[in-house]
Write a protein that holds these residues in place. Structure first.
Motif, short mmCIF file in Angstrom:
data_model
loop_
_atom_site.label_atom_id
_atom_site.label_comp_id
_atom_site.label_asym_id
_atom_site.label_seq_id
_atom_site.Cartn_x
_atom_site.Cartn_y
_atom_site.Cartn_z
N VAL A 57 0.85 -1.22 0.00
CA VAL A 57 0.00 0.00 0.00
C VAL A 57 0.87 1.25 0.00
N LEU A 58 1.87 1.31 0.87
CA LEU A 58 2.70 2.51 0.98
C LEU A 58 3.66 2.65 -0.20
N HIS A 59 3.79 1.61 -1.01
CA HIS A 59 4.53 1.73 -2.27
C HIS A 59 3.88 2.79 -3.17
N GLU A 60 2.56 2.96 -3.03
CA GLU A 60 1.86 4.00 -3.79
C GLU A 60 2.36 5.38 -3.37
N LEU A 61 2.59 5.56 -2.06
CA LEU A 61 3.14 6.84 -1.57
C LEU A 61 4.56 7.04 -2.08
N ASP A 62 5.39 5.99 -2.00
CA ASP A 62 6.77 6.09 -2.48
C ASP A 62 6.81 6.47 -3.95
N THR A 63 5.98 5.82 -4.75
CA THR A 63 5.96 6.07 -6.19
C THR A 63 5.53 7.50 -6.49
N TRP A 64 4.49 7.96 -5.80
CA TRP A 64 3.99 9.33 -6.05
C TRP A 64 5.04 10.36 -5.66
N ILE A 65 5.70 10.17 -4.51
CA ILE A 65 6.71 11.14 -4.08
C ILE A 65 7.89 11.15 -5.04
N GLU A 66 8.37 9.97 -5.45
CA GLU A 66 9.56 9.92 -6.30
C GLU A 66 9.29 10.36 -7.74
N THR A 67 8.09 10.10 -8.25
CA THR A 67 7.81 10.42 -9.66
C THR A 67 7.14 11.76 -9.86
N GLU A 68 6.47 12.29 -8.83
CA GLU A 68 5.74 13.55 -8.98
C GLU A 68 6.24 14.64 -8.05
N LEU A 69 6.32 14.34 -6.75
CA LEU A 69 6.66 15.39 -5.78
C LEU A 69 8.12 15.82 -5.91
N LEU A 70 9.05 14.87 -5.99
CA LEU A 70 10.47 15.23 -6.10
C LEU A 70 10.78 16.02 -7.36
N PRO A 71 10.31 15.60 -8.55
CA PRO A 71 10.56 16.42 -9.75
C PRO A 71 9.94 17.82 -9.66
N GLN A 72 8.84 17.93 -8.93
CA GLN A 72 8.18 19.23 -8.80
C GLN A 72 9.03 20.22 -8.01
N TYR A 73 9.80 19.73 -7.03
CA TYR A 73 10.56 20.63 -6.16
C TYR A 73 12.07 20.61 -6.42
N ASN A 74 12.55 19.68 -7.22
CA ASN A 74 13.98 19.66 -7.54
C ASN A 74 14.25 20.51 -8.78
N LYS A 75 15.06 21.53 -8.66
CA LYS A 75 15.40 22.35 -9.81
C LYS A 75 16.79 22.96 -9.61
N GLY A 76 17.44 23.21 -10.74
CA GLY A 76 18.79 23.79 -10.71
C GLY A 76 19.84 22.72 -10.52
N LYS A 77 20.95 22.83 -11.28
CA LYS A 77 22.04 21.86 -11.17
C LYS A 77 22.91 22.14 -9.94
N GLN A 78 23.15 23.42 -9.66
CA GLN A 78 23.92 23.80 -8.47
C GLN A 78 23.60 25.24 -8.12
N ARG A 79 23.97 25.62 -6.90
CA ARG A 79 23.70 26.98 -6.46
C ARG A 79 24.56 27.98 -7.25
N GLU A 80 24.01 29.19 -7.39
CA GLU A 80 24.77 30.27 -8.03
C GLU A 80 25.86 30.77 -7.09
N ARG A 81 26.96 31.23 -7.67
CA ARG A 81 28.04 31.82 -6.88
C ARG A 81 27.56 33.09 -6.21
N SER A 82 28.02 33.31 -4.98
CA SER A 82 27.68 34.52 -4.25
C SER A 82 28.33 35.72 -4.94
N LEU A 83 27.57 36.82 -5.12
CA LEU A 83 28.08 38.03 -5.77
C LEU A 83 29.24 38.61 -4.98
N GLU A 84 29.13 38.63 -3.65
CA GLU A 84 30.18 39.18 -2.82
C GLU A 84 31.45 38.32 -2.93
#
Length: 606
Positions: A227-254
């Motif tokens: 049953v909880l495999h449904e939660l794992d699948t939804w988080i890994e295939t939908e929630l994580l891609p929704q919130y993961n963005k950018g390859k790395q942080r930008e350098r600080s201007l200072e």
């Protein structure tokens, strides 16, 4: 290996391959009626501590286990009239002072449940997600913690998730629906359905079950994972891609501005300014700590507890928590509000699987990174620690009035058993917390209390002075810390050695975790000695050959040894089990009746 066991292994191998390809299963009910599968189930169950626990039917226990009993179960399944018995409900204490309901099935039901579990595990294990670590082969609390430690660097927020009454709230209809997507066998699904609805007895009153899988049931963990495999699948295939963005942080201007000034100072050979700007660079971060174009979300689950790590804003973690709550409602489950917490990773500790988890942050400390360059390398690293209350609880276990104290009930045991008991407890605790960076700080007091309690128990038993007990039982070996040791000599065999406190309280920094390991499902394994003995058709007590055998089990050899301690002569069956260190003896029916009804010692065994 017997042909029956080979057929069972071959069947499990086939459905494992179908599970990898997500192909449907057919004729499961027909194929589960193999004696080899039930022998494998017996091998898996007989060592469990609860194997001898009686359910609602006092006549249906592991005592007298035989091939005849397996065949009677197979016949009932073949006729379609196998009846699940109501489980016996008992309550065990929880850490928070409350009690957890546990269902104790009858022995026949345990066997059938284990066969079902073998089949479901073989099929669904290849499909489960890498983020799931509970109740799975080659997975454990340590693999979950090592995954977090190695891959969650830089986490800003933790979301501690707990599903309210997960096992009791699982919908029977949902379980059967999810199984029905893969298993096209109505008889097998009906068998599971009737198991879920079998009910339980509490204070001799029958209670029907309308939802949930009984905690304590053999098949409950795999059903909850499905049953909880449904939660794992939804988080890994939908929630994580929704919130993961950018390859790395930008350098600080200072940081970029100071770096350019330092480069120009170097070109002009202005070494005083070059050194000053270098010191200023060490005081600031090279990356933007709040880069709006960089986000990371991590997820890990063990049974009904899960943890998420997030690099982003707190307001976004509130949204993530709400999204998970809404998805769980679709599964008929609910997040526990009092246990589902959002914690700041740098200033607070999250709690997961008995560990405290936080993120280290110290701008003043410079260490060399993998490239040999001085940097704030510890910043953002995940820290695993032993909670303070763990140390307090274990010290109290061995103490009275603030001082280590002997344990009275252990005095009737032999020196070997006393040291073994203390040593097993201490080793279990230390081995579990080896990943904690503060293990030495937290568990040193537990070590001292445990060793002193063990020494005092031995001294009380033999009426020794403190000095005599130290001299007799404490040992110092090369490569090991000072610890208690007892040697049990055996004729014509290597002596048995019991130790307590020999392990070093050393933080295990090296990790054995492999990112997203391929699940290994061991199928064609060596036939266990237990099955060979059962199939031998030779009584291990009187030596009669070509007779059906029955098993006599004891829960603990220590209890058997204590019961017969001090008697000049022990019955043959007791001597046989103690000499071979076996909790099981396979004997003919006549010998089993003699043991059961006290014809050896005059008292009926319970």
């Amino acid at each position: 290996m017997s042909s029956e066991m080979l057929l069972a292994d071959k069947y499990l191998s086939i459905i494992n391959e179908r599970g990898k390809k997500t192909l449907p299963l057919n004729r499961v009910y027909h194929n589960m009626r193999q004696r080899g599968l039930f022998l494998k189930a017996y091998e898996n169950l007989y060592t469990n501590k609860g194997a001898t626990t009686v359910g609602t039917d006092a006549s249906d226990t592991i005592q007298g286990m035989s091939l005849e009993r397996i065949d009677s179960i197979l016949q009932a399944l073949a006729n379609g009239n196998y009846q699940w018995k109501a489980a016996r409900r008992v309550y065990i204490p929880k850490a928070n002072g409350q009690k957890r309901p546990i269902a104790v099935p009858s022995w026949s039901d345990k066997l059938v449940q284990e066969v079902i579990r073998l089949i479901l595990e073989a099929y669904f294990e290849p499909q489960f997600r890498p983020s799931s670590h509970g109740f799975r082969p080659n997975r454990s609390c340590h693999t979950a913690l090592e995954h977090i430690k190695k891959t969650w660097t830089g986490t800003k927020w933790f979301i501690e998730g707990d599903i309210k009454g997960c096992f009791d709230a699982l919908s029977h209809e949902l379980i059967l629906k999810l199984l029905g997507k893969h298993i096209q066998d109505k008889r097998f699904l009906k068998l599971i359905s009737t198991m879920l609805k079998a009910g339980y007895l509490e204070d001799w009153q029958y209670q029907q079950t309308f939802s949930g899988t009984p905690q304590g049931g053999v098949v409950s963990p795999i059903l909850s994972n499905i049953v909880l495999h449904e939660l794992d699948t939804w988080i890994e295939t939908e929630l994580l891609p929704q919130y993961n963005k950018g390859k790395q942080r930008e350098r600080s201007l200072e940081y970029r501005r100071l770096s350019m000034r330092r480069s120009r100072a170097k070109q002009k050979e202005n070494w005083e300014l070059y050194s000053q700007l270098g010191k200023e660079l060490h005081q600031i971060s090279s990356m933007q700590s709040h880069d709006p174009n960089y986000r990371r979300l991590y997820y890990c689950r063990y049974a009904d507890d899960f943890l998420l790590g997030y690099i982003g804003e707190k307001s976004e973690t509130e949204t993530i928590k709400l999204q998970i709550s809404n998805f769980l409602k679709g599964l008929g489950l609910q997040l526990s509000e009092e246990k589902t917490l959002i914690t700041h990773a740098q200033s607070q500790n999250a709690h997961f699987l008995g560990y405290e988890i936080s993120v280290s942050w110290e701008n003043r400390k410079l260490t060399k990174n993998s490239k040999g360059i001085k940097a704030r390398s510890i910043n953002g690293n995940i820290q695993l620690r032993v909670p303070r209350d763990v140390s307090t609880k274990w010290v109290q276990k061995y103490s009275q009035k603030g001082q280590p104290h002997y344990i009275a009930w252990l005095q009737s045991f032999s020196d070997y058993e006393i040291v073994s008991t203390y040593g097993a407890q201490l080793r279990g605790l230390v081995n579990y917390y080896l990943l904690a960076s503060n293990i030495s700080q937290r568990l040193e007091a537990v070590y001292w209390a445990c060793l002193q309690s063990c020494r005092k128990t031995l001294a009380k038993k033999h009426r020794l002075t403190s000095g005599d007990s130290y001299q007799r039982y404490f040992w110092q070996e090369q490569g090991q810390r000072k610890h208690l040791r007892v040697i049990l000599e055996r004729p014509d065999k290597k002596p048995l050695i019991a130790r307590c406190g020999e392990l070093s309280l050393k933080y295990q920094a090296a990790s054995t975790y492999v990112q997203d390991p391929i699940p290994e499902f061991t199928l064609l394994g060596r036939q266990k000695e237990l099955t060979k003995r059962l199939l031998a058709e030779k009584c291990e007590l009187c030596g009669t050959e070509h007779v059906p055998l029955e098993a006599h089990h004891v829960n603990k050899l220590a209890a058997l040894r204590q019961r017969w301690q001090g008697r000049k002569s022990k019955p043959d069956w007791v001597q046989w089990m103690l000499a071979r260190q076996r909790k099981t003896i396979f004997i003919c029916r006549t010998c089993h009746q003699d043991i059961t009804y006290g014809r050896y010692d005059g008292a009926k065994l319970v």
